[in-house]
Design an enzyme around this catalytic site. Structure first.
Site, short mmCIF file in Angstrom:
data_model
loop_
_atom_site.label_atom_id
_atom_site.label_comp_id
_atom_site.label_asym_id
_atom_site.label_seq_id
_atom_site.Cartn_x
_atom_site.Cartn_y
_atom_site.Cartn_z
CD GLN A 121 37.20 39.93 52.82
OE1 GLN A 121 37.89 38.90 52.74
NE2 GLN A 121 36.79 40.58 51.76
NE ARG B 275 38.00 25.79 43.30
CZ ARG B 275 38.77 26.49 42.48
NH1 ARG B 275 39.24 25.94 41.38
NH2 ARG B 275 39.08 27.74 42.76
CD GLU C 53 39.07 38.92 37.85
OE1 GLU C 53 39.05 37.75 38.26
OE2 GLU C 53 40.13 39.56 37.71
N GLY D 18 35.02 40.11 48.01
CA GLY D 18 35.95 40.29 46.91
C GLY D 18 37.34 40.69 47.37
CG ASN E 209 45.91 39.62 38.28
OD1 ASN E 209 47.01 39.78 38.79
ND2 ASN E 209 44.76 39.87 38.90
#
Ligand code: UD1
Ligand code: CA
Length: 458
Positions: free
Chosen positions: A73, A16, A155, A78, A170
């Site tokens: 990664q 974004r 979530e 995730g 969270n």
């Protein structure tokens, strides 16, 4: 040994931002987003730092602090999967791990420290930093049991309509007991709506193992805001900028309309200095006491001494002595060393030059690659011709010399102390002490020339 290790997640794509630059490398108040998170971790007492990189890893590596370890990664499966990449390094550690995201620059060391103290004093195996949000959309929600104990994190995409009404969210920041985290990671699954390994699921896993989960609710929800697009970059910068300026105000600096100013994080400003609207103070700039800076002034990596006035000017990589007045509309380029009680006036450009104490360059001049002594007057519109098309050359002007208006000093050239140069002269040879140099044609008068030509207006 018990220690505090920090893992910062920064592998995400930051789509974004619509940018070719890695999200955490975008700057607010002159520093990359990532550096604020690193600073907050250090202030919490974290000795070692592990960064999880993925998208644009090379760019992020460039802004990674010395001593930090990076893990890659390769696929972003995730937040839980991201932390798994740090497992091997974490296995060598003992104590607590603080997990942060690289795009939350507003978080403070104080808040993290308070949360860490809470985590230790409660003997929690995990402590989640949470906040109550007016609009919790998009965040993971904190589920609590009837006694108010944390039960799990769900979530947005996996939450039921009822769960979506929960306003406690969270933050994505956690303290974990390292051993407990490692065991929970090994049990993570990706059977959720996004097919991702959620770090958030470790909370439920730990509780099911009879371990203790807690929450630390931050009082100011702004602190946990993440930067996902350029509007949030602006929002975060306003908060951080306001904090920086407030610190200066409390140290005795006056700001007029500070919302029009941008003051980088490491800038120092002495007391009783006044910052007028529209100022940008950047990099390692140091401003002395009782100065007046602005309006509309940009100072970068420069040292400004006490009682200096700078109006509507630009100063880069230069030093300015006490009681000197600069501007309006002066431009000091790198390598300018300006003495005390100097006046540099309007439309004056100085580059890589020494300007001695009590010297005046009041208007419309260019001084480049020059050593100008003390008490010198450089007349209006005088120029050092420092460039011959191939090389730069130096101009030297001795103490108390007087350079008249519209003089060209063709470098390399030296004007000795106490010499005078007549206005309009082009100086190519040394001017000895106490002498006058005049280089221009004798004036010719042709009487009644205008009338003879018929140009007179009757
Ligand atoms: C996450 C939390 C959510 C919380 C929110 C706070 C999970 C599953 N959800 O959601 O509960 O409210 O943060 O902002 O953890 N990242 C990686 N590798 C990955 C995925 C993410 O490094 O494979 C990094 C991202 O670069 C980012 C951070 O982890 O810095 C958070 O990832 P993001 O995708 O923004 O998580 P959210 O879905 O917002
Ligand atoms: Ca996010």
């Amino acid at each position: 040994m018990q220690e505090l290790v920090t893992v910062i997640l920064a592998a995400g794509a930051g789509t974004r931002m619509k940018s070719s630059m890695a999200k955490v490398a975008h700057q607010i108040c002159g520093q990359p987003l990532l550096s604020y998170v690193v600073d907050a971790a250090k202030q919490t007492g974290s000795e070692s730092l592990i960064l999880v990189l993925g998208h644009q890893a090379d760019q992020v590596r460039e802004i990674t602090p010395d001593g930090a370890q990076c893990v890659l990664q390769e696929k972003q499966l995730g937040t839980g999967h991201a932390v798994m990449q740090a497992q091997e390094l974490l296995k060598k550690k003992n104590g607590t791990v603080l997990i942060l995201c690289g795009d939350t620059p507003v978080i403070t060391g104080e808040t993290l420290k308070a949360a860490y103290d809470h985590h230790l004093s409660q003997n929690n195996h995990v402590t989640v930093l949470t906040a109550d949000m007016e609009n919790p959309f998009g965040y993971g929600r904190i589920l609590r049991d009837p006694n108010g104990n944390v039960k799990a994190i769900i979530e947005q995409k996996d939450a039921s309509p009822d769960q979506r009404l929960i306003r406690e969210i969270n933050s994505g920041m956690y303290f974990f007991d390292i051993e407990s985290l490692l065991s929970a990671l090994s049990k993570l699954q990706n059977n959720n709506s996004q097919g991702e390994y959620y770090l958030t699921d470790t909370v439920g896993i730990l509780i099911s193992q009879g371990l203790k989960a807690g929450a630390y609710k931050v009082s100011d929800a702004h602190e946990i805001m993440g930067v996902n697009d350029r509007t949030q970059l602006d929002e975060a910068e306003r908060i951080v900028s306001r904090r920086i300026i407030k610190k200066h105000m409390l140290n005795g600096v006056t700001f007029h309309l500070p919302e029009t100013c941008l003051i980088h994080k490491d800038v120092e400003i002495g007391r009783d200095t006044i910052i007028q609207p529209g100022c940008i103070l950047e990099g390692k700039t140091v401003i002395g006491e009782s100065c007046e800076i602005g309006p509309n002034t940009r100072i970068t990596d420069s040292q400004i001494n006490d009682q200096v006035v700078v109006m509507n000017s630009v100063i880069t990589e230069s030093t300015v002595g006490q009681n000197t007045k600069i501007g309006p509309f002066a431009y000091l380029r790198p390598g300018s060393k300006i003495g005390q009680n100097v006046k540099l006036g309007d439309f004056v450009e100085i580059k890589n030059s020494l300007i001695g104490d009590n010297t005046k360059v009041p208007h419309l001049s260019y001084v480049g690659d020059a050593d100008i002594g003390k008490g010198v007057n450089i007349g209006c519109a005088s120029v050092t011709c420092n460039y011959d098309g191939k090389k730069k050359h130096r101009t030297v002007v001795g103490d108390n010399a007087f350079v008249g208006s519209n003089v060209n000093l063709v470098a390399p050239v030296e004007v000795k102390a106490n010499a005078y140069i007549a206005a309009g002269s082009t100086i190519t040879d040394e001017v000895p002490e106490f002498s006058l140099a005049i280089e221009r044609n004798k004036q010719t008068i042709i009487t009644d020339w205008v009338k003879k030509k018929g140009l007179d207006k009757k």
